[in-house]
Design an enzyme around this catalytic site. Structure first.
Site, short mmCIF file in Angstrom:
data_model
loop_
_atom_site.label_atom_id
_atom_site.label_comp_id
_atom_site.label_asym_id
_atom_site.label_seq_id
_atom_site.Cartn_x
_atom_site.Cartn_y
_atom_site.Cartn_z
CG ASN A 180 -1.95 -1.18 1.34
OD1 ASN A 180 -2.32 -1.70 0.22
ND2 ASN A 180 -2.29 -1.60 2.45
N GLY A 316 3.01 -7.66 5.09
CA GLY A 316 3.34 -7.52 3.63
C GLY A 316 4.45 -8.57 3.66
CE1 TYR A 348 4.09 3.48 6.70
CE2 TYR A 348 1.73 3.39 7.27
CZ TYR A 348 3.04 2.73 7.45
OH TYR A 348 3.33 1.49 8.08
CG HIS A 369 5.33 -3.65 11.54
ND1 HIS A 369 5.11 -5.02 11.78
CD2 HIS A 369 3.96 -3.19 11.04
CE1 HIS A 369 3.96 -5.21 11.79
NE2 HIS A 369 3.26 -4.43 11.42
#
Length: 396
Positions: A180, A316, A348, A369
């Site tokens: 994304n 992801g 973002y 993350h």
């Protein structure tokens, strides 16, 4: 009998004296610490250690008095700018290297990576739970919980799951995994993505209005339970339920992949989601619900072996693993965790407004993350020919 009693008395007295010394030392040390904090002095002891712990712009926050707050903030901003500029220079070099690298598929490299993953777990056995795996009312443990936190399996969950393991004996020639990142904007990659045999999308991102850049084909889309809270107000109002239902239908025919038992923090959200899907099952016949089994701990062990140590790997990266096991050739789009691309600021997420840029969003530097670390590994796979990491426009 008196002598042993006397000796015990002396021992207790000695112990008490030692404790007094320790307490006195701690009192003095704490007093010095408070004085250093009030003066904004971070040059001593563990404070200096905390200050030096920076990773990709991440800084420890140390309380200071109001008198020194402004000066302290200026110093931190100076340090961040210097660190950030060095890091961005390294990243820019890596990105340019990926862009200029003439990618060629390397099936040998892809097979080696696939075997490495399978040595840690058999993903096909836990990719999606079946209706035989859960029974309403039974207890299930959250996989990533540090303590053995459990939840009662919500009623109706059994009826929402497939009877057989999804994707059994499935193999696809070319797959697209769509992240994304704002780097997708004006990429013109929609047609390229839709030409793939199998398309996986992450975290229920908006498609309508962005088809030219992100495509419209969907075979699997992940859904982090927190999306229900952040995007649909926890389905509190009727208009929230209507919007969520409409968005579910607009995706077409696909698998909705929800990691429900990953974290105990979303237990109430899980119940809300399953209850909603159960009540609207008749209108959502094109949506196949999928919940992964207990695969996360083994996956984290695998990435730890690759020097990627995170509190929780990103969706992801998790879907890259799944696609690499299902697909002969994997193409990644929208995997780019930095606030600029070729001198231009990007949001973002591609469906976010431009107010979430580098100036007020951390782009994964300081969250659970470590997206830059993940990206560095993906660039390595790209150079080896194991995956194709698309960063540039698909129309150029």
């Amino acid at each position: 009998m008196r002598r042993p009693t006397y000796e015990r008395f002396v021992a207790l007295l000695t112990m008490s004296a030692c404790m007094c010394c320790v307490l006195t030392y701690m009192h003095v040390w704490i007093g010095n610490l408070e004085r250093h904090l009030k003066n904004g002095d971070t040059s001593t002891g563990f404070i200096s250690t905390l200050k030096s712990r920076t990773l990709l712009g991440e800084k420890s926050v140390i309380p200071v008095s109001e008198a020194t707050e402004e000066k302290k903030q200026e110093n931190q901003e100076d340090d961040f700018d210097e660190d950030d500029s060095i890091f961005n220079a390294e990243v820019k070099a890596d990105v340019e290297d990926v862009i200029s690298y003439p990618w060629q598929p390397n099936q040998t490299a892809a097979v080696v990576k696939r075997r490495e993953m399978l040595s840690y777990f058999n993903l096909f056995k836990v990719l999606t739970m079946t209706s035989d795996d859960v029974t309403s009312g039974h207890l299930a443990r959250f996989y990533s919980a540090k303590s053995k936190t459990i939840i009662t399996v919500p009623g109706g969950m059994h009826n929402l799951l497939p009877r057989r393991q999804l994707f059994r004996k499935k193999h696809y020639k070319q797959c697209s995994l769509v992240g994304n990142s704002g780097v997708l904007l004006q990429s013109g990659c929609g047609r390229t993505i839709d030409q793939s045999d199998f398309v996986i999308r992450c975290n229920f991102a908006t498609i309508k209005g962005y088809e030219a850049d992100v495509g419209s084909k969907v075979d699997v889309v992940t859904f982090n339970p927190s999306i229900l809270n952040n995007k649909y107000n926890s389905l509190s109002l009727e208009k929230d339920k209507t919007k969520f239902k409409r968005d579910l239908i607009e995706y077409g025919k696909y698998v909705l992949w929800v990691p429900v038992f990953s974290d105990h923090a979303v237990s109430s959200t899980i119940r809300t989601l399953i209850d909603f899907l159960g009540k609207n099952k008749g209108d959502l016949t094109n949506v196949q619900l999928a919940f992964p089994g207990n695969v996360l701990p083994a996956i984290e062990d695998f990435w730890y072996s690759k020097s990627i140590d995170e509190e929780r790997i990103s969706t992801g990266l998790l879907m890259y693993m799944i696609s690499s096991l299902l697909c002969e050739e994997v193409h990644l789009f929208g995997f780019y965790p930095f606030p600029e691309f070729r001198g231009k600021q990007i949001p973002y997420h591609y469906d976010h407004s431009m107010n979430r840029t580098a100036e007020n969003y951390d782009f994964g530097y300081m969250k659970v993350h470590r997206l830059p670390d993940e990206f560095a590994y993906l660039t390595k796979l790209h150079k080896e020919g194991a995956i194709n990491l698309h960063l540039e426009s698909c129309t150029s």
